[in-house]
Design an enzyme around this catalytic site. Sequence first.
Site, short mmCIF file in Angstrom:
data_model
loop_
_atom_site.label_atom_id
_atom_site.label_comp_id
_atom_site.label_asym_id
_atom_site.label_seq_id
_atom_site.Cartn_x
_atom_site.Cartn_y
_atom_site.Cartn_z
CE1 TYR A 1 -3.50 -1.97 -0.44
CE2 TYR A 1 -0.98 -2.55 0.03
CZ TYR A 1 -2.38 -2.97 -0.73
OH TYR A 1 -2.36 -3.94 -1.61
CG ASP B 1 0.51 -2.96 8.13
OD1 ASP B 1 1.38 -3.32 8.07
OD2 ASP B 1 -0.49 -2.85 7.23
CE LYS C 1 5.46 -4.09 1.01
NZ LYS C 1 4.48 -3.31 1.48
#
Length: 428
Positions: A144, A239, A267
């Site tokens: 994702y 990522d 995050k």
Amino acid sequence: MKSEKSSSYFEKAKMFIPGGVNSPVRAFKSVGRNPLFITRAKGARVYDADNNEYIDYVCSWGPLILGHSHPQVVEAVQKAALSGTSYGAPHPGEIELAEMICQAIPSIDMVRLVNSGTEAAMSAIRLARAYTRRDKIIKFAGCYHGHADSFLIQAGSGLLTGGVPTSPGVPAGLISDTIVCRYNDLDSVRLAFDRMGNEIAAVIIEPMAGNMGLVLPDVEFLHGLRELTAASGALLIFDEVITGFRVTYGGLQNLVGIVPDLTCLGKIIGGGLPVGAYGGRKEIMQLMAPEGPVYQAGTLSGNPLAVAAGIATLNLLKTGEIYDDLEVKTYILETRLRTVFEETGIPVAINRYGSMFSLFFTEEEVTDYESTQKADTKMYSRFFSGMLERGIYLPPSQFEVCFVSSAHEMKDIDQTFEVARQVLEAMI
Ligand SMILES: *Cc1c(COP(=O)(O)O)cnc(C)c1O
């Protein structure tokens, strides 16, 4: 467990917000329950509107490596707010956070701050396409990279249990530039490069996959990606929105000794406030406006509050002690969970790295998207519900990662394990 207040909030939320939530997986749909409305959180614990208390293993889906409302992070945000919440102009805090990121991750010479991981990955792809003057990208099934159009094909996270293989509204023409390969399967990537190597702008990957549950990489596979991309002139994009500053002070790339061309972050570097970042080699990053021609902008990018929370968080992580402590605690939890699963005879595959883990209800090893799909989601839902009703808040999906924070104490780990024993015994 009382839930009247959460239920009535949910009814009202559904009137004004699609599905009652602002991000799909929060709705608890894949575990067949209604979501809890959280009213406060502190350390390792969240409290819902009905005043139930939970030990939290979601930790806002990864950012909260220090737990909820860590005093130093809260203080930094409060102090920043008193000096203004947004300037729409450069400020010194941005330099400090950018420099910390560049120092921690050697492949990053320059970094651009944005507001989410989605923005980071979307911008990194635009940059890779501009740099290589090619259009196609390779992603991996189950990975994702946020919800930008190009990535919404065999994507992980909420999409894995939402029953949506891809999303309506994504133009077919756009998706035709996205090639999906198999995680940990270098041959699938080699094949794509053999067929259309000179059209591929970039390979984007979660170097440790955290959005189909936790799936560990075969390190040779990652090295293979570096070789294939370098040989064809494509960029390698890591990522590290989850793994960045989660697996070590830096990224997973520091641990495996691979130098990607671009890296996405998010995050943890925002300490619980909205943040993302992408960075890499100077020569590539210099293509970004206003230095170069590639456009990307943001009203709130480099926001002073988010930057302050990020700096405070990274300062606490810098010494590395927190990572050692997280490793020990999570290792103990993993070992104990293994024991109780063995005792009850319920099959499980536990994938763990540092403070991240997933319990897959399957007998087989879980190494890619296909093997995650063998997990018994009904069993997970029963386990999830049992844990929740006894005060342990796990991710409401088989295909998400559990996170341990520095605020989780040994007594919390013990309690989690004891509750898991009760729940599993009731399941056989
Ligand atoms: C969470 C996540 C994103 C998206 O970040 P948002 O801030 O939710 O937009 C992108 N990539 C990975 C690996 C993620 O885990």
